[in-house]
Design a protein around this motif. Structure first.
Motif, PDB file in Angstrom:
ATOM      1  N   MET A 253       0.702  -1.052  -0.145  1.00 49.23           N
ATOM      2  CA  MET A 253       0.082   0.183  -0.169  1.00 49.23           C
ATOM      3  C   MET A 253       1.235   1.612   0.132  1.00 49.23           C
ATOM      4  SD  MET A 253      -3.252   0.944   2.287  1.00 49.23           S
ATOM      5  CE  MET A 253      -3.863  -0.440   1.740  1.00 49.23           C
ATOM      6  N   PHE A 254       2.086   1.616   0.908  1.00 49.85           N
ATOM      7  CA  PHE A 254       2.750   2.389   1.174  1.00 49.85           C
ATOM      8  C   PHE A 254       3.733   2.938  -0.452  1.00 49.85           C
ATOM      9  CE2 PHE A 254       7.563   3.832   1.341  1.00 49.85           C
ATOM     10  CZ  PHE A 254       7.067   5.037   1.867  1.00 49.85           C
ATOM     11  N   MET A 255       3.963   1.406  -1.107  1.00 47.78           N
ATOM     12  CA  MET A 255       3.754   1.508  -2.593  1.00 47.78           C
ATOM     13  C   MET A 255       3.254   1.530  -3.682  1.00 47.78           C
ATOM     14  SD  MET A 255       6.813  -1.687  -2.806  1.00 47.78           S
ATOM     15  CE  MET A 255       8.100  -0.950  -4.456  1.00 47.78           C
ATOM     16  N   SER A 256       2.373   1.484  -3.270  1.00 48.00           N
ATOM     17  CA  SER A 256       1.031   2.261  -4.538  1.00 48.00           C
ATOM     18  C   SER A 256       0.333   3.786  -4.082  1.00 48.00           C
ATOM     19  CB  SER A 256      -0.129   1.172  -4.280  1.00 48.00           C
ATOM     20  OG  SER A 256      -1.592   1.887  -5.284  1.00 48.00           O
ATOM     21  N   ASN A 257       0.915   3.900  -3.020  1.00 44.98           N
ATOM     22  CA  ASN A 257       0.799   5.551  -2.632  1.00 44.98           C
ATOM     23  C   ASN A 257       1.696   6.496  -2.478  1.00 44.98           C
ATOM     24  OD1 ASN A 257      -2.188   4.921  -1.548  1.00 44.98           O
ATOM     25  ND2 ASN A 257      -1.487   4.290   0.406  1.00 44.98           N
ATOM     26  N   ASN A 258       2.662   6.168  -3.164  1.00 41.55           N
ATOM     27  CA  ASN A 258       3.937   6.809  -3.491  1.00 41.55           C
ATOM     28  C   ASN A 258       4.672   6.295  -4.427  1.00 41.55           C
ATOM     29  OD1 ASN A 258       4.429   9.092  -0.537  1.00 41.55           O
ATOM     30  ND2 ASN A 258       3.551   6.728  -0.096  1.00 41.55           N
ATOM     31  N   PRO A 259       4.306   6.244  -5.816  1.00 39.65           N
ATOM     32  CA  PRO A 259       4.484   5.749  -7.291  1.00 39.65           C
ATOM     33  C   PRO A 259       6.013   6.235  -7.526  1.00 39.65           C
ATOM     34  CG  PRO A 259       2.782   7.031  -7.649  1.00 39.65           C
ATOM     35  CD  PRO A 259       2.609   6.320  -5.975  1.00 39.65           C
ATOM     36  N   ASN A 260       6.173   7.658  -7.051  1.00 40.00           N
ATOM     37  CA  ASN A 260       7.035   8.470  -7.433  1.00 40.00           C
ATOM     38  C   ASN A 260       8.779   8.158  -6.888  1.00 40.00           C
ATOM     39  OD1 ASN A 260       5.769   9.588  -9.878  1.00 40.00           O
ATOM     40  ND2 ASN A 260       4.778  10.768  -8.466  1.00 40.00           N
ATOM     41  N   LEU A 261       8.531   7.816  -5.567  1.00 40.48           N
ATOM     42  CA  LEU A 261       9.789   8.042  -5.309  1.00 40.48           C
ATOM     43  C   LEU A 261      11.281   6.808  -5.332  1.00 40.48           C
ATOM     44  CD1 LEU A 261       8.594   6.748  -1.236  1.00 40.48           C
ATOM     45  CD2 LEU A 261       9.445   8.864  -2.225  1.00 40.48           C
ATOM     46  N   ASP A 262      11.621   6.704  -5.387  1.00 37.56           N
ATOM     47  CA  ASP A 262      12.730   5.922  -6.152  1.00 37.56           C
ATOM     48  C   ASP A 262      13.524   4.873  -5.437  1.00 37.56           C
ATOM     49  OD1 ASP A 262      15.376   4.693  -7.025  1.00 37.56           O
ATOM     50  OD2 ASP A 262      16.755   6.228  -7.222  1.00 37.56           O
ATOM     51  N   TYR A 263      12.403   3.855  -5.457  1.00 39.72           N
ATOM     52  CA  TYR A 263      13.364   2.022  -4.485  1.00 39.72           C
ATOM     53  C   TYR A 263      14.454   1.754  -5.116  1.00 39.72           C
ATOM     54  CZ  TYR A 263       7.514   3.772  -3.151  1.00 39.72           C
ATOM     55  OH  TYR A 263       7.286   4.263  -2.940  1.00 39.72           O
ATOM     56  N   GLY A 264      14.458   1.715  -6.391  1.00 41.27           N
ATOM     57  CA  GLY A 264      15.880   1.709  -5.876  1.00 41.27           C
ATOM     58  C   GLY A 264      15.253   0.327  -7.781  1.00 41.27           C
ATOM     59  N   ILE A 265      15.897  -0.792  -8.856  1.00 50.54           N
ATOM     60  CA  ILE A 265      14.876  -1.308  -9.304  1.00 50.54           C
ATOM     61  C   ILE A 265      15.665  -2.642  -9.158  1.00 50.54           C
ATOM     62  CG2 ILE A 265      15.225  -2.205 -11.483  1.00 50.54           C
ATOM     63  CD1 ILE A 265      16.817   0.788 -12.205  1.00 50.54           C
ATOM     64  N   PRO A 266      14.792  -3.813  -7.960  1.00 54.04           N
ATOM     65  CA  PRO A 266      13.649  -3.223  -8.206  1.00 54.04           C
ATOM     66  C   PRO A 266      13.531  -2.737  -6.806  1.00 54.04           C
ATOM     67  CG  PRO A 266      13.653  -5.636  -7.944  1.00 54.04           C
ATOM     68  CD  PRO A 266      14.824  -5.391  -8.398  1.00 54.04           C
ATOM     69  N   GLY A 267      14.666  -2.427  -6.248  1.00 57.08           N
ATOM     70  CA  GLY A 267      14.791  -2.262  -4.238  1.00 57.08           C
ATOM     71  C   GLY A 267      13.783  -3.132  -3.514  1.00 57.08           C
ATOM     72  N   VAL A 268      14.901  -2.767  -2.862  1.00 57.55           N
ATOM     73  CA  VAL A 268      14.482  -3.308  -1.639  1.00 57.55           C
ATOM     74  C   VAL A 268      13.187  -3.730  -0.980  1.00 57.55           C
ATOM     75  CG1 VAL A 268      14.993  -1.662  -0.039  1.00 57.55           C
ATOM     76  CG2 VAL A 268      16.053  -3.928   1.040  1.00 57.55           C
ATOM     77  N   ILE A 269      12.355  -3.105  -0.840  1.00 55.75           N
ATOM     78  CA  ILE A 269      10.895  -3.417  -0.426  1.00 55.75           C
ATOM     79  C   ILE A 269      10.563  -4.289  -1.283  1.00 55.75           C
ATOM     80  CG2 ILE A 269       9.153  -2.846  -0.064  1.00 55.75           C
ATOM     81  CD1 ILE A 269       9.486   0.308   0.683  1.00 55.75           C
ATOM     82  N   ALA A 270      10.456  -4.567  -3.079  1.00 56.65           N
ATOM     83  CA  ALA A 270       9.475  -5.738  -3.218  1.00 56.65           C
ATOM     84  C   ALA A 270      11.205  -6.506  -2.757  1.00 56.65           C
ATOM     85  CB  ALA A 270      10.491  -4.878  -5.268  1.00 56.65           C
TER      86      ALA A 270
END
Length: 84
Positions: free
Chosen positions: A39-56
């Motif tokens: 939900m956090f990622m969906s609500n903040n789609p413009n943040l740079d999470y990395g590719i794909p990032g540690v959350i993913a």
């Protein structure tokens, strides 16, 4: 997840996420964080999470049946480039 939201302006957000995912991974039931993280990622789609990032990576380390329903719900409610 409030703490995550409060740190989106952190100059090293990815490092912060790294630390948070490590902490979440040490909880007795880390899978409980899957839906809030999606939900956090969906609500903040413009943040740079990395590719794909540690959350993913954190979410994908669990069996698909532990996150698939939550992911489908998020996609249906708020499709973004990150989650589709």
């Amino acid at each position: 997840m409030d703490d995550l939201q409060n740190n989106i302006e952190d100059s090293d957000f990815q490092a912060y996420c790294n630390s948070l995912m490590e902490s979440l991974g040490n909880l007795p039931y880390p899978q409980g964080a899957i839906s809030p993280l999606l939900m956090f990622m969906s609500n903040n789609p413009n943040l740079d999470y990395g590719i794909p990032g540690v959350i993913a990576h954190f979410i994908e380390k669990f069996p698909e049946n532990e996150y698939a329903d939550a992911l489908i719900t998020i996609i249906q409610n708020n499709p973004t480039e990150l989650n589709t």
